[in-house]
Design a protein around this motif. Structure first.
Motif, PDB file in Angstrom:
ATOM      1  N   ASP A 239       0.863  -1.187   0.000  1.00 24.55           N
ATOM      2  CA  ASP A 239       0.000   0.000   0.000  1.00 24.55           C
ATOM      3  C   ASP A 239       0.888   1.221   0.000  1.00 24.55           C
ATOM      4  O   ASP A 239       1.704   1.387   0.898  1.00 24.55           O
ATOM      5  CB  ASP A 239      -0.854   0.023   1.272  1.00 24.55           C
ATOM      6  CG  ASP A 239      -2.244  -0.500   0.988  1.00 24.55           C
ATOM      7  OD1 ASP A 239      -2.814  -0.119  -0.045  1.00 24.55           O
ATOM      8  OD2 ASP A 239      -2.734  -1.297   1.814  1.00 24.55           O
ATOM      9  N   VAL A 240       0.710   2.065  -0.996  1.00 17.65           N
ATOM     10  CA  VAL A 240       1.523   3.266  -1.094  1.00 17.65           C
ATOM     11  C   VAL A 240       0.625   4.465  -0.811  1.00 17.65           C
ATOM     12  O   VAL A 240      -0.442   4.596  -1.411  1.00 17.65           O
ATOM     13  CB  VAL A 240       2.096   3.377  -2.526  1.00 17.65           C
ATOM     14  CG1 VAL A 240       3.024   4.556  -2.618  1.00 17.65           C
ATOM     15  CG2 VAL A 240       2.815   2.115  -2.914  1.00 17.65           C
ATOM     16  N   ARG A 241       1.011   5.304   0.130  1.00 21.92           N
ATOM     17  CA  ARG A 241       0.172   6.458   0.492  1.00 21.92           C
ATOM     18  C   ARG A 241       0.943   7.754   0.404  1.00 21.92           C
ATOM     19  O   ARG A 241       2.170   7.760   0.462  1.00 21.92           O
ATOM     20  CB  ARG A 241      -0.262   6.376   1.954  1.00 21.92           C
ATOM     21  CG  ARG A 241      -1.175   5.284   2.253  1.00 21.92           C
ATOM     22  CD  ARG A 241      -1.299   5.090   3.753  1.00 21.92           C
ATOM     23  NE  ARG A 241      -1.749   3.730   3.977  1.00 21.92           N
ATOM     24  CZ  ARG A 241      -3.025   3.384   3.895  1.00 21.92           C
ATOM     25  NH1 ARG A 241      -3.941   4.278   3.666  1.00 21.92           N
ATOM     26  NH2 ARG A 241      -3.375   2.138   4.048  1.00 21.92           N
ATOM     27  N   GLY A 242       0.182   8.853   0.330  1.00 22.10           N
ATOM     28  CA  GLY A 242       0.847  10.153   0.375  1.00 22.10           C
ATOM     29  C   GLY A 242      -0.056  11.243  -0.151  1.00 22.10           C
ATOM     30  O   GLY A 242      -0.622  11.094  -1.240  1.00 22.10           O
ATOM     31  N   GLY A 243      -0.226  12.308   0.609  1.00 15.93           N
ATOM     32  CA  GLY A 243      -1.089  13.409   0.206  1.00 15.93           C
ATOM     33  C   GLY A 243      -0.648  14.039  -1.103  1.00 15.93           C
ATOM     34  O   GLY A 243      -1.481  14.463  -1.913  1.00 15.93           O
ATOM     35  N   SER A 244       0.657  14.046  -1.371  1.00 14.62           N
ATOM     36  CA  SER A 244       1.114  14.727  -2.578  1.00 14.62           C
ATOM     37  C   SER A 244       0.851  13.910  -3.839  1.00 14.62           C
ATOM     38  O   SER A 244       1.146  14.344  -4.949  1.00 14.62           O
ATOM     39  CB  SER A 244       2.603  15.057  -2.468  1.00 14.62           C
ATOM     40  OG  SER A 244       3.320  13.908  -2.164  1.00 14.62           O
ATOM     41  N   MET A 245       0.289  12.686  -3.660  1.00 15.93           N
ATOM     42  CA  MET A 245      -0.083  11.914  -4.842  1.00 15.93           C
ATOM     43  C   MET A 245      -1.379  12.441  -5.452  1.00 15.93           C
ATOM     44  O   MET A 245      -1.674  12.191  -6.618  1.00 15.93           O
ATOM     45  CB  MET A 245      -0.283  10.438  -4.467  1.00 15.93           C
ATOM     46  CG  MET A 245       1.021   9.731  -4.123  1.00 15.93           C
ATOM     47  SD  MET A 245       0.837   8.155  -3.236  1.00 15.93           S
ATOM     48  CE  MET A 245      -0.414   7.313  -4.126  1.00 15.93           C
ATOM     49  N   VAL A 246      -2.167  13.140  -4.637  1.00 10.84           N
ATOM     50  CA  VAL A 246      -3.487  13.573  -5.078  1.00 10.84           C
ATOM     51  C   VAL A 246      -3.369  14.615  -6.187  1.00 10.84           C
ATOM     52  O   VAL A 246      -2.661  15.610  -6.033  1.00 10.84           O
ATOM     53  CB  VAL A 246      -4.293  14.165  -3.895  1.00 10.84           C
ATOM     54  CG1 VAL A 246      -5.666  14.658  -4.356  1.00 10.84           C
ATOM     55  CG2 VAL A 246      -4.429  13.140  -2.785  1.00 10.84           C
ATOM     56  N   GLY A 247      -4.073  14.364  -7.287  1.00 14.69           N
ATOM     57  CA  GLY A 247      -4.114  15.326  -8.384  1.00 14.69           C
ATOM     58  C   GLY A 247      -2.765  15.605  -9.014  1.00 14.69           C
ATOM     59  O   GLY A 247      -2.602  16.617  -9.692  1.00 14.69           O
ATOM     60  N   ALA A 248      -1.795  14.739  -8.805  1.00 13.87           N
ATOM     61  CA  ALA A 248      -0.476  14.954  -9.407  1.00 13.87           C
ATOM     62  C   ALA A 248      -0.273  13.984 -10.565  1.00 13.87           C
ATOM     63  O   ALA A 248      -0.009  12.808 -10.340  1.00 13.87           O
ATOM     64  CB  ALA A 248       0.614  14.757  -8.359  1.00 13.87           C
ATOM     65  N   PRO A 249      -0.435  14.480 -11.807  1.00 15.14           N
ATOM     66  CA  PRO A 249      -0.296  13.574 -12.941  1.00 15.14           C
ATOM     67  C   PRO A 249       1.099  12.947 -12.943  1.00 15.14           C
ATOM     68  O   PRO A 249       2.081  13.595 -12.587  1.00 15.14           O
ATOM     69  CB  PRO A 249      -0.479  14.480 -14.156  1.00 15.14           C
ATOM     70  CG  PRO A 249      -1.153  15.701 -13.647  1.00 15.14           C
ATOM     71  CD  PRO A 249      -0.726  15.850 -12.220  1.00 15.14           C
ATOM     72  N   GLY A 250       1.144  11.668 -13.317  1.00 13.34           N
ATOM     73  CA  GLY A 250       2.443  11.020 -13.425  1.00 13.34           C
ATOM     74  C   GLY A 250       2.857  10.260 -12.177  1.00 13.34           C
ATOM     75  O   GLY A 250       3.874   9.563 -12.195  1.00 13.34           O
ATOM     76  N   THR A 251       2.066  10.369 -11.076  1.00 10.25           N
ATOM     77  CA  THR A 251       2.453   9.649  -9.859  1.00 10.25           C
ATOM     78  C   THR A 251       2.456   8.141 -10.096  1.00 10.25           C
ATOM     79  O   THR A 251       3.445   7.454  -9.809  1.00 10.25           O
ATOM     80  CB  THR A 251       1.461   9.956  -8.707  1.00 10.25           C
ATOM     81  OG1 THR A 251       1.345  11.364  -8.606  1.00 10.25           O
ATOM     82  CG2 THR A 251       1.937   9.372  -7.407  1.00 10.25           C
ATOM     83  N   ALA A 252       1.332   7.648 -10.625  1.00 11.86           N
ATOM     84  CA  ALA A 252       1.229   6.208 -10.857  1.00 11.86           C
ATOM     85  C   ALA A 252       2.336   5.765 -11.812  1.00 11.86           C
ATOM     86  O   ALA A 252       3.006   4.755 -11.582  1.00 11.86           O
ATOM     87  CB  ALA A 252      -0.138   5.862 -11.422  1.00 11.86           C
ATOM     88  N   ALA A 253       2.554   6.557 -12.868  1.00 13.41           N
ATOM     89  CA  ALA A 253       3.584   6.193 -13.844  1.00 13.41           C
ATOM     90  C   ALA A 253       4.945   6.090 -13.168  1.00 13.41           C
ATOM     91  O   ALA A 253       5.715   5.150 -13.440  1.00 13.41           O
ATOM     92  CB  ALA A 253       3.625   7.227 -14.964  1.00 13.41           C
ATOM     93  N   THR A 254       5.251   7.030 -12.274  1.00 13.55           N
ATOM     94  CA  THR A 254       6.553   6.999 -11.605  1.00 13.55           C
ATOM     95  C   THR A 254       6.680   5.747 -10.729  1.00 13.55           C
ATOM     96  O   THR A 254       7.711   5.067 -10.748  1.00 13.55           O
ATOM     97  CB  THR A 254       6.732   8.253 -10.711  1.00 13.55           C
ATOM     98  OG1 THR A 254       6.428   9.393 -11.495  1.00 13.55           O
ATOM     99  CG2 THR A 254       8.139   8.351 -10.180  1.00 13.55           C
TER     100      THR A 254
END
Ligand code: ASP
Ligand code: MG
Length: 465
Positions: A325-340
């Motif tokens: 499980d990967v968490r983090g507020g800065s993932m929200v609405g940040a395009p490219g997070t999943a790709a990274t």
């Protein structure tokens, strides 16, 4: 009927088995036009791969011992198989000539102490190159006309992507149909080695593990066969693993897409690309057992009859995986997070089996094989922790439970039935994924819970009836 019949390694693992395969083929040859495809004798491909690894590590003695064992195994099989003296002599000559090529190759590899993807493919193709001699000469021994052909000799042409070769289908179609038609019209049964072909320069290539299934369907499409049969040691695709669910049954009929989903999970592993060549002409495929030929097995078809469209056809399980499980507020609405995240895992050679992301975008759950778990967690922590992700949580031993059936599409209430069944067993569902094709619904539970859930789902959907 024009039939392509493929026998797996366990079907031809002893002189008795090979003889009964030959008898069965001979009995079918009376009313049908046949092409046979064979795997290597069981265990041989594994041993050849082991030899390649030993050579690479410089362990020449062990490699030498193992290759002598393979050579001896085939010589013994050849000797015990054939009754007719002349036929036995011919088989032994053919075997010796192929075996001396194998010895020559091994000698070269030992000298260089080097294994390239090209020499490795040539080496591991020998399992099939040897097994076809046994099956073909066993047919001759019974009085049939037969010829052993390697994938290359039959006309299978691929690119030069050794180990995972891609088919060059137009060239292959021309060559295979021409080669095989000649034999079929003379009522000679071709016995073709699966798994391997050759690139345009004549180098031997292979399709990846389990590739003989793929060879069989390629051949079927080239000669416009009426059906392909994959004969192995299982009765067909099952509604569940019979070791877990005693009421598990052989599934009578599935579509190509259902079979593709099931092949990834079930007891009968089918080469993932094996269905491709069948799609255009909708050639039916049967999955059957060599040891129980009265059983019709499972029919895989492009035209599913309406009465066989069930919501759920099977419940399978992939055990012993890891959940991250990967968490983090800065993932929200940040395009490219999943790709990274995914490319970081890809760079570490980790294969992702299942993912789901909450719509809040603040967590992504990822399932990987248990063997990959440590590597996956390390690489995520090393590269991304404190940057785009705040926290990595791990659950070590989870199982994926998957339900497959094209009738789930658009049927209301399937999910509620599934999760009620889990709840009745007091099993906690950790993660859920369903593709929008609605062909497959998968969820994750603690590994120790999975067998209970599978049994309960099997009876909930009446799969044993
Ligand atoms: N002999 C090859 C393998 O073991 C191909 C096959 O059996 O389909 O992977
Ligand atoms: Mg095999």
């Amino acid at each position: 009927m024009k039939l392509v019949i493929k026998f797996g390694g366990t079907s031809i693992s002893s002189p008795e088995n090979i003889r009964s395969v030959a008898k069965y083929v001979r009995s079918l040859s009376k009313g049908n036009e046949l092409v046979i495809v064979c795997s290597a004798v069981s265990g041989v491909t594994d041993d050849l791969i082991r030899i390649a690894n030993l050579v690479q590590k410089g362990n020449k003695d062990s490699a030498d011992r193992l290759s002598k064992a393979i050579i001896n195994k085939h010589k013994q099989l050849a000797k015990k198989l054939i009754k007719n003296v002349k036929t036995r002599k011919k088989l032994s000559e053919k075997m010796n000539s192929d075996l001396s090529d194998l010895e020559g190759l091994l000698h070269g590899m030992f000298l260089l102490g080097e294994v390239t993807s090209r020499s490795s493919d040539y080496l591991i193709s020998f399992g099939e190159r040897l097994s076809i001699n046994l099956v073909s000469f066993a047919l001759v021994d019974l009085g049939s006309k037969s010829v052993p052909l390697t994938g290359k000799e039959s006309g299978i042409v691929t690119d030069s992507n050794f180990g995972e070769a891609k088919l060059l289908s137009d060239t292959t179609r021309l060559r295979v149909s021409k080669t095989l038609q000649k034999y079929i019209s003379r009522r000679t049964i071709p016995v073709i080695g699966g798994f391997a072909g050759a690139d345009q320069h004549g180098n031997i290539t292979t399709f990846g593990r389990g590739g003989s299934d793929y060879t069989a369907t390629i051949i079927a499409s080239c000669i416009k066969a009426d059906e392909v049969w994959l004969m192995s040691d299982v009765d067909g695709l099952m509604t569940a693993d019979p070791k877990t669910v005693s009421a598990a049954k052989v599934i009578k009929e599935v579509s190509y897409t259902e079979a593709m989903e099931m092949a990834l999970f079930g007891a009968k592993q089918i080469h993932p690309r094996a269905f491709e060549p069948l799609l255009e002409r909708k050639i039916p495929l049967r999955i059957r057992s060599t040891f129980n030929t009265k059983n019709e097995g499972t029919l895989v078809t492009g035209h599913l009859r309406p009465e066989t469209k069930k919501t759920v056809k099977c419940v399978s399980v992939i055990r012993h995986n890891g959940l991250i499980d990967v968490r983090g507020g800065s993932m929200v609405g940040a395009p490219g997070t999943a790709a990274t995240i995914f490319s970081t895992l890809a760079k570490a050679g980790v294969n992702i089996m299942m993912i789901s992301q909450s719509p809040s975008e603040s967590t992504i759950s990822i399932i990987v094989k248990k063997n990959d778990l440590d590597r996956a967690v390390n690489t995520l922590e090393l590269n991304l922790l404190g940057k785009i992700i705040k926290k990595v949580d791990v659950t070590a031993d989870v199982a994926i439970v998957a339900l497959v059936g094209s009738g789930m599409r658009g049927t209301v209430g399937v999910a509620s039935k599934i999760f009620s069944a889990a709840a009745r067993k007091e099993v906690n569902v950790i993660m859920i994924a369903q593709g929008s094709s609605e062909l497959n619904l998968a969820f994750v539970v603690k590994d120790s819970d999975c067998q209970d859930v599978v049994r309960s789902l099997h009876s909930e959907f009446n799969l044993g009836k």
